[in-house]
Design a protein around this motif. Structure first.
Motif, PDB file in Angstrom:
ATOM      1  N   VAL A 445       0.706  -1.243  -0.026  1.00  0.00           N
ATOM      2  CA  VAL A 445      -0.088  -0.068   0.060  1.00  0.00           C
ATOM      3  C   VAL A 445       0.944   1.358  -0.013  1.00  0.00           C
ATOM      4  CG1 VAL A 445      -1.436   1.308   1.371  1.00  0.00           C
ATOM      5  CG2 VAL A 445      -1.909  -0.995   0.927  1.00  0.00           C
ATOM      6  N   ASN A 448       2.775   1.905  -3.175  1.00  0.00           N
ATOM      7  CA  ASN A 448       1.948   2.214  -4.495  1.00  0.00           C
ATOM      8  C   ASN A 448       1.581   3.695  -4.245  1.00  0.00           C
ATOM      9  OD1 ASN A 448      -1.014   2.453  -5.651  1.00  0.00           O
ATOM     10  ND2 ASN A 448       0.298   1.311  -6.766  1.00  0.00           N
ATOM     11  N   ARG A 449       1.403   4.055  -2.947  1.00  0.00           N
ATOM     12  CA  ARG A 449       0.857   5.417  -2.971  1.00  0.00           C
ATOM     13  C   ARG A 449       2.269   6.356  -2.800  1.00  0.00           C
ATOM     14  NH1 ARG A 449       1.340   8.704   1.664  1.00  0.00           N
ATOM     15  NH2 ARG A 449       2.253   6.777   2.983  1.00  0.00           N
ATOM     16  N   SER A 454       4.017  -0.610  -8.904  1.00  0.00           N
ATOM     17  CA  SER A 454       2.698  -1.591  -8.913  1.00  0.00           C
ATOM     18  C   SER A 454       2.810  -2.663  -7.908  1.00  0.00           C
ATOM     19  CB  SER A 454       2.707  -2.089 -10.309  1.00  0.00           C
ATOM     20  OG  SER A 454       3.825  -3.169 -10.292  1.00  0.00           O
ATOM     21  N   PRO A 455       1.851  -3.096  -7.489  1.00  0.00           N
ATOM     22  CA  PRO A 455       1.670  -4.219  -6.582  1.00  0.00           C
ATOM     23  C   PRO A 455       2.678  -5.417  -6.995  1.00  0.00           C
ATOM     24  CG  PRO A 455      -0.489  -4.096  -7.694  1.00  0.00           C
ATOM     25  CD  PRO A 455       0.369  -2.709  -7.902  1.00  0.00           C
ATOM     26  N   TYR A 498      -7.600  -0.514   0.958  1.00  0.00           N
ATOM     27  CA  TYR A 498      -6.619   0.140   0.261  1.00  0.00           C
ATOM     28  C   TYR A 498      -5.949  -1.071  -0.620  1.00  0.00           C
ATOM     29  CZ  TYR A 498      -6.826   4.315   3.132  1.00  0.00           C
ATOM     30  OH  TYR A 498      -7.244   5.547   3.556  1.00  0.00           O
ATOM     31  N   ALA A 499      -5.707  -2.291   0.001  1.00  0.00           N
ATOM     32  CA  ALA A 499      -5.008  -3.349  -0.649  1.00  0.00           C
ATOM     33  C   ALA A 499      -5.741  -4.172  -1.462  1.00  0.00           C
ATOM     34  CB  ALA A 499      -4.460  -4.235   0.538  1.00  0.00           C
ATOM     35  N   LEU A 502      -5.786  -3.032  -5.176  1.00  0.00           N
ATOM     36  CA  LEU A 502      -4.183  -3.447  -5.902  1.00  0.00           C
ATOM     37  C   LEU A 502      -4.166  -4.881  -5.923  1.00  0.00           C
ATOM     38  CD1 LEU A 502      -1.962  -0.953  -3.398  1.00  0.00           C
ATOM     39  CD2 LEU A 502      -2.957  -0.575  -5.719  1.00  0.00           C
ATOM     40  N   SER A 505      -5.930  -6.164  -8.977  1.00  0.00           N
ATOM     41  CA  SER A 505      -5.326  -5.667 -10.441  1.00  0.00           C
ATOM     42  C   SER A 505      -4.223  -6.795 -11.141  1.00  0.00           C
ATOM     43  CB  SER A 505      -4.395  -4.342 -10.190  1.00  0.00           C
ATOM     44  OG  SER A 505      -3.450  -4.297  -9.487  1.00  0.00           O
TER      45      SER A 505
END
Length: 550
Positions: A445, A448-449, A454-455, A498-499, A502, A505
């Motif tokens: 998290v 990515n922020r 990317s995860p 949040y997770a 991601l 995806s």
């Protein structure tokens, strides 16, 4: 006759008759490779020994030395341990799989256990391993499973399954025992050959088995008293609130204000950090340096910043430094075994510069300290620091407890703190939540922020991070004067929002797809909590954003 090309673990390509069964390929391998195979995948999908291979592809065989194989091994071994323990001790014995601890998993037992009991449990486990009894998987409706677990007085499982949105669930059967296990098990008990048991008197048993770094060797158990006691303390707090597993956390969320569990968790954590600050102030004439370390995504930065505020409120004037600012210039970073820059090793730190500057600061000299520019990969010198009579240095970083640092500073002048998110919550009594997974979710998290990673990139580099921790962080935890638990009872409920996007995806053809699916499976049990009530000073804000300290 049609043939296919199969790529094996070693990268070698072999030609086989189309329709060959997986077991026929294994029969061509060594006895050890066959017997130690825990999981087999064909083109990244799980297959069994009877599967016929009809097209070109990659056959991957996972043993205990692989990450996925090791996780499956752990689940199977713990299932076997709980099953045998319940057979040997009284039938109403409660066994709770708690947490990882020094090359094993601690299992709490609510009955008195003696050395002779441990020997008998181990003996019967080995007998079942030698019989190679299958773990049989069966599907049932969620509601039938709930009724079954209620009938055997397993409310922990009934609660967890109640919040599962799936209509059907899978149970595993060993002899006549049924259990709900999150994730795959080995096909049979025969593979569970490497283990030992260690009794922690009046507490429970540590089930020990090789990690992926141990090459199938069961390492000797070392009891880490501070680490263990901290976890026990938090477990007792959870027990007082009747929040010991995800089902009970969900019950709390649905029957109370979600903000209540947030505030309760934060108050407890803040109290512990304040206690550490008070311990430092009581010895302020001795301590001049506070060294704070822990594994990745433990919340070291926020912990250091909050500790600074507490120390300031108690009359000290703290100055904060980060070891990350003392990295060698990126072009000078030593290379690891893979030929790539090794940022996890202490050799990535300019120890000579660091030790020299700290010595000067303790003498009252003005020092221009570096700030590392992670974009350019260079140190920048813009900040001047000078310590006065009532000042104290707080230094945080991955290697802060390593004895190779500050060898020129007397031990009595240094106070060392080890921080880590030591989660005490389980999914249920048999299914634990890995502390490593909690840190991985935090890191994904945050990366990515803050860095736009990317995860998949974060998940893909995690093993290298973990390997560095095994070498450079965990061996020094016993050097600490205090241990600070940075986990929060509610955090999975907040991280979920949040997770999950991601993780979803990550597509099926991505190498990290299986890891993403495993983490999605973990988060599905947790009811979400919005982040609005999370305080700006919370350690969790370091990962989800909007922190007071950013």
């Amino acid at each position: 006759m049609q043939t296919i090309i199969i790529t094996l673990n070693n990268g070698k390509k072999e030609e086989y008759v189309k329709g060959i069964k997986v077991k026929e390929i294994l029969n061509k391998m060594s006895k050890e490779e066959r017997e130690d195979a825990i999981l087999i995948k064909y083109n990244n999908k799980k297959v069994d020994l009877e599967t016929e291979l009809k097209k070109n592809g990659t056959l991957q065989i996972y043993d205990i030395n692989t990450l996925e194989g090791n996780r499956i091994y752990e689940r199977g071994l713990l299932y076997l341990f709980v099953y045998v323990t319940n057979n040997i001790l009284e039938k109403d014995t409660k066994v709770i799989v708690k947490h990882s601890i020094d090359k094993g998993i601690f299992c709490k037992i609510d009955k008195k256990v003696e050395d002779k009991d441990v020997l008998e449990i181990k003996k019967q486990m080995k007998e079942i391993v030698s019989k190679n009894i299958p773990f049989t998987k069966m599907d049932t409706t969620k509601y039938e499973a709930i009724e079954y677990f209620k009938s055997i007085k397993r409310e922990d499982k009934a609660k967890t399954l109640f919040y599962d949105t799936s209509k059907y669930v899978s149970l595993y059967k060993l002899d006549e025992n049924y259990n709900y296990i999150v994730g795959d098990l080995p096909s049979s008990t025969g593979v569970l050959k490497y283990f030992d048991l260690s009794l922690i008197k009046d507490k429970g048993i540590v089930v020990r088995f090789p990690s992926i770094y141990d090459n199938k060797k069961v390492k000797r158990y070392t009891h880490h008293t501070n680490y263990f006691n901290t976890l026990e303390e938090y477990s007792a707090w959870g027990n007082n609130l009747n929040i010991n597993n995800i089902g009970e956390l969900n019950d709390y969320i649905t029957s109370n204000k979600p903000a209540d569990i947030i505030q309760l968790s934060e108050i407890m954590q803040d109290y512990k950090l304040l206690s550490i600050a008070e311990q430092i102030v009581l010895n302020k004439e001795d301590y001049k340096i506070i060294l704070l370390s822990g594994p990745s995504s433990s919340g070291k930065t926020t912990s250091a910043m909050k500790l600074s505020l507490y120390l300031k409120s108690l009359g000290l004037n703290p100055t904060h430094l980060s070891l990350d600012d003392y990295f060698h210039e990126r072009i000078e970073t030593p290379l690891g075994e893979d030929g790539k820059p090794d940022f996890e090793s202490i050799t990535a730190v300019d120890i000579k510069l660091f030790d020299s500057q700290i010595s000067k600061l303790l003498k009252g000299t003005k020092v221009v300290v570096p700030t590392f520019n992670f974009i350019d990969g260079k140190k920048e010198y813009k900040r001047t620091v000078q310590l006065k009579e009532n000042d104290i240095l707080i230094i945080e970083g991955l290697h802060a407890l390593n004895e190779e640092l500050l060898t020129n500073i007397p031990k009595k002048k240094k106070f060392k703190i080890y921080v880590s998110p030591l989660t005490y919550l389980n999914i249920d009594n048999d299914n634990r939540i890995s502390m490593t997974d909690l840190r991985l979710l935090r890191r994904m998290v945050r990366d990515n922020r803050t860095r736009g990673y990317s995860p998949s990139v974060t998940l893909g580099t995690w093993m290298k991070v973990r390997s560095g921790e095994e070498k450079h962080v965990f061996p020094y935890q016993d050097n600490a004067d205090a241990l600070f638990n940075t986990s929060l009872a509610y955090e999975l409920s907040v991280l979920k929002t949040y997770a999950e996007p991601l993780l979803f995806s990550i597509k099926e053809d991505d190498p990290e797809y299986q890891t993403a699916q495993r983490l999605i499976e973990l988060l599905k049990f947790v009811l979400p909590i919005p982040s609005e009530s999370v305080p700006k000073t919370s350690i969790l804000r370091e990962f989800i954003g909007d922190s007071y300290f950013e």
